[in-house]
Design an enzyme around this catalytic site. Structure first.
Site, PDB file in Angstrom:
ATOM      1  N   ALA A  11       0.856  -1.194   0.000  1.00 29.04           N
ATOM      2  CA  ALA A  11       0.000   0.000   0.000  1.00 29.04           C
ATOM      3  C   ALA A  11       0.885   1.235   0.000  1.00 29.04           C
ATOM      4  O   ALA A  11       2.037   1.207   0.442  1.00 29.04           O
ATOM      5  CB  ALA A  11      -0.914   0.005   1.220  1.00 29.04           C
ATOM      6  N   GLY A  57       0.554   5.258   1.221  1.00 27.53           N
ATOM      7  CA  GLY A  57      -0.235   6.240   1.939  1.00 27.53           C
ATOM      8  C   GLY A  57       0.307   7.640   1.759  1.00 27.53           C
ATOM      9  O   GLY A  57       1.168   7.908   0.908  1.00 27.53           O
ATOM     10  N   GLY A  58      -0.214   8.554   2.578  1.00 30.86           N
ATOM     11  CA  GLY A  58       0.191   9.944   2.455  1.00 30.86           C
ATOM     12  C   GLY A  58       1.603  10.203   2.922  1.00 30.86           C
ATOM     13  O   GLY A  58       2.255  11.135   2.442  1.00 30.86           O
ATOM     14  N   MET A  59       2.124   9.395   3.873  1.00 33.74           N
ATOM     15  CA  MET A  59       3.456   9.634   4.431  1.00 33.74           C
ATOM     16  C   MET A  59       4.467   8.569   4.045  1.00 33.74           C
ATOM     17  O   MET A  59       5.659   8.848   4.016  1.00 33.74           O
ATOM     18  CB  MET A  59       3.363   9.710   5.958  1.00 33.74           C
ATOM     19  CG  MET A  59       2.563  10.892   6.470  1.00 33.74           C
ATOM     20  SD  MET A  59       2.623  11.003   8.279  1.00 33.74           S
ATOM     21  CE  MET A  59       1.815   9.490   8.744  1.00 33.74           C
ATOM     22  N   THR A 112       5.231   4.322   2.181  1.00 27.18           N
ATOM     23  CA  THR A 112       4.826   3.171   1.384  1.00 27.18           C
ATOM     24  C   THR A 112       5.183   1.908   2.156  1.00 27.18           C
ATOM     25  O   THR A 112       6.246   1.830   2.772  1.00 27.18           O
ATOM     26  CB  THR A 112       5.525   3.163   0.017  1.00 27.18           C
ATOM     27  OG1 THR A 112       5.185   4.367  -0.673  1.00 27.18           O
ATOM     28  CG2 THR A 112       5.071   1.977  -0.813  1.00 27.18           C
ATOM     29  N   ASP A 136      -3.658   9.530  15.022  1.00 26.75           N
ATOM     30  CA  ASP A 136      -4.223   9.317  13.683  1.00 26.75           C
ATOM     31  C   ASP A 136      -5.013   8.009  13.646  1.00 26.75           C
ATOM     32  O   ASP A 136      -4.789   7.154  12.797  1.00 26.75           O
ATOM     33  CB  ASP A 136      -3.107   9.300  12.634  1.00 26.75           C
ATOM     34  CG  ASP A 136      -3.652   9.500  11.228  1.00 26.75           C
ATOM     35  OD1 ASP A 136      -2.943   9.131  10.258  1.00 26.75           O
ATOM     36  OD2 ASP A 136      -4.773  10.021  11.076  1.00 26.75           O
TER      37      ASP A 136
END
Length: 661
Positions: free
Chosen positions: A25, A27-29, A31, A146
């Site tokens: 996956a 993500g925003g921050m 991998t 988060d």
């Protein structure tokens, strides 16, 4: 030919130990990849920060790495069965990474995408394990910051298979990662909101501060989404969604799903209060409340616990109620027992005497009534009235209060609501279903069926269509074939191995492309062809730029490649190679065409007429247009001849000879 962006980490070896096998996956921050720990021979997950997440300046990058390392050490100390374990940390190419436990399962986001929403028993079971993990972090002094479905992993259930969510194993990931990135971002850009706006706590929006109650709020929003299938707020811009958490109370889940118990509504309300001081103090406190509610829902006749408010009417406390059991006479204390012997016998005699007196009175009344004609008529009339009442009552309860259900199947939701309203019926909605033939929001089924008996003003349950089920082709480019095959199968698609192609970026056996393309919407069961990489092609294209065309042709012929030439104007000499495609160093097969851009030479210019001009003026005219001049015979005479002649096209810089007499 479409070109997929390659992932250069695939197949690489990190720290001489972790071999990257596939991408899980992005993500925003960071991998996440699957990798093989070649030292311990086990599968692990490697999370590496994106280059854009690390500050570019060396000093800031060093500070970020230090903070990331400290967070990793803190997370590694969280030894809890519901926390994704951290095994190792380090840096690769200047970017921090974590080596973590590889959890075979799905994220809670994947579960909600498939199921839309969960029943209360499943939602509370997942929330209980999720909160147990967060509570362990809170006890260690760590705030997650988060909490969202993407960071909650649902592993396969040890009993009952993956569909049995109540028995599934839940693990929470990304503890402390958001805080490490946020600390770096604050040094670069000032205070930023590093949280997902759909789950962000009000105090994080208004003040930028976070404590355990911030995680409690986010967990409450996750529970709301599990119960209803959606988050409480949406908007066009993230900032609008964030401020709705500040300005509005989270609605009760039962306003979206009417069948939900009140205890669940109250639990969500307590977890998502806007004032952090009125929420449970940390995840452990909220976990205790979830367990109480789950016990109540699991045993509706029990009186195990109720929630009462203390003096400030803010903090719910679990308190058992008294269970009152029937007390048999033999179990009574001495001061509560009934008198023995004569007392009981006297009581029975009084009861018997009373019964005999009442029977005698009723017998006398019957004799008086039936002995009179009026009495007999009154009895007959009463019998008729009672018969009519019984008949009317039987008709009403057996037939009269019923009507027939209207035909609602195949109507749209709006049409069904209008028709039900005309008949005075109330509508309820069952779980919608996909259907290839019935359009979305049309009625698939109803209960009771059309023309069946139903109470006047009764309730009809409708099942609506979701329309044909459509699925996007998942992004499996960059994954090895087996991992891509598993992901497509889990997505209800059929993987097919296609023709392999050479690739300069991806190693052999890795997915290079898909057909249909990634993101294309298809039906369940559709075939998705996986184009695999054969690795780098055997021939490397040489660098031909700057060479003469004939030399470039000879080089390509020796390699078995075919030149394809196009010409363009250029200041470069004629037949010089200006550009090539593929670029030099690209791997290709024998017979591949190599496109060459070839110079046509500089554009020609026209020589002006200078005959009959004074020799010096003629020289000035030619030199002003870039022509070198050669004067012959008399420099102070008049130009009588020129070579090249007037209006002759020549390359720039051609020397013009002028004969002056």
């Amino acid at each position: 030919m479409d070109t997929q962006v390659a992932d250069t980490l695939l197949g690489s070896l990190i720290d001489g130990r972790y071999r990257i096998r596939g991408r899980v996956a992005r993500g925003g921050m960071a991998t996440v990849y699957t990798a093989t720990d070649e030292r311990l021979e086990r599968t692990v997950a490697v999370k590496i920060i994106h280059p854009t997440q690390a500050p570019e300046a060396r000093a800031r990058l060093a500070g970020f790495v230090a903070r990331f390392t400290d967070e990793a050490k803190t997370i590694a100390r969280l030894t809890h069965p519901n926390v994704v374990a951290v095994y190792d940390q380090g840096t690769h190419a200047g970017l921090p990474y974590l080596v973590m436990e590889y959890v075979r399962g799905r994220t809670l986001r994947d579960v909600l995408t498939e199921r839309r929403r969960l029943n209360p028993d499943e939602a509370l079971a997942i929330a209980e394990q999720m909160l147990a993990a967060i509570a362990a972090a809170h006890r260690a002094g760590l705030v997650h910051r988060d909490v969202k479905p993407e960071n909650v992993l649902v592993a396969e259930a040890p009993t009952g298979g993956p569909a049995n969510l109540v028995d599934s194993v839940v693990k929470v990931a990304d503890f402390g990662l958001a805080r490490a990135v946020e600390a770096s971002a604050e040094e670069e850009n000032g205070n930023q909101l590093m949280a997902t706006v759909a789950y962000v706590a009000p105090e994080l929006v208004t003040e930028g501060r976070a404590d355990p109650r911030t995680d409690v709020y986010s967990a409450g929003i996750v529970l709301f989404e599990m119960l209803t299938g959606r988050v409480p707020y949406d908007g066009d811009r993230p900032v609008e969604i964030a401020w709705q958490h500040v300005d509005r109370d989270v609605p009760a889940p039962s306003t979206l799903v009417p069948a939900l118990p009140q205890a669940v509504d109250e639990l969500v309300a307590r977890a998502t209060r806007r004032d952090p001081g009125t929420r449970p103090a940390d995840a452990g406190a909220l976990l205790a409340e979830v367990q109480v509610v789950r016990d109540e829902l699991g045993n509706p006749n029990s009186h195990t616990a109720v929630l009462r408010r203390v003096a400030d009417e803010t903090t719910p406390v679990a308190q058992p109620t008294m269970v009152v059991a029937a007390v048999r006479p033999a179990d009574r204390p001495a001061w509560a027992r009934l008198p023995e012997g004569g007392g009981q016998r006297s009581h029975r005699r009084r009861a018997a005497t009373g019964s005999e007196g009442l029977g005698a009175q009723l017998a006398g009344l019957r004799t008086r009534v039936m002995g009179s004609p009026r009495g007999r008529l009154a009895v007959a009339a009463a019998a008729v009235v009672l018969g009519l009442v019984a008949a009317v009552g039987g008709w009403w309860f057996g037939i009269g209060r019923y009507t027939v259900a209207p035909q609602l199947v195949s109507l749209t939701k709006t049409e069904a609501q209008a028709q039900a309203a005309r008949g005075g019926f109330t509508l309820k909605y069952a779980e919608p279903r996909y259907d290839d033939k019935v359009p979305k929001d049309s009625v698939l089924g109803q209960n009771p069926a059309s023309a069946a008996r139903i109470l006047k003003g009764g309730t009809i349950t409708l099942t609506l269509s979701l329309g044909p089920e459509q699925l996007p082709v998942p992004d499996v480019v960059g994954q090895d074939f087996e991992l891509a095959k598993t992901q497509l199968t889990d997505a209800k698609l059929v993987p097919v191995k296609g023709t392999a192609r050479y690739s300069d970026e991806l190693p052999a056996g890795v997915v290079l492309d898909t057909d249909p393309k990634v993101g294309t919407v298809v039906k369940p069961g559709a075939k998705v062809t996986l184009v695999l990489s054969k690795g780098r092609a055997p021939i490397s294209v040489p660098n031909l730029v700057g060479k003469n065309l004939n030399e470039a042709r000879n080089i390509l012929a020796q390699l078995g490649l075919t030149p394809v030439e196009t010409y363009k104007d250029s200041d470069k000499p004629r037949d010089e190679v200006l550009g090539q495609s593929p670029a030099d160093g690209t791997g290709v097969e024998k017979g591949t065409q190599v496109k060459l851009e070839v110079s046509k030479g500089p554009a020609q210019v026209t020589v002006p007429r200078v005959v009959d001009l004074p020799c010096q003026q003629a020289k000035q005219v030619l030199e002003s247009q870039g022509f070198p001049v050669n004067i012959q015979l008399n420099p102070n005479g008049t130009a009588r001849f020129q070579n090249p002649g007037e209006n002759t096209p020549v390359p720039p810089g051609t020397t013009v000879t002028v004969t002056c007499l």
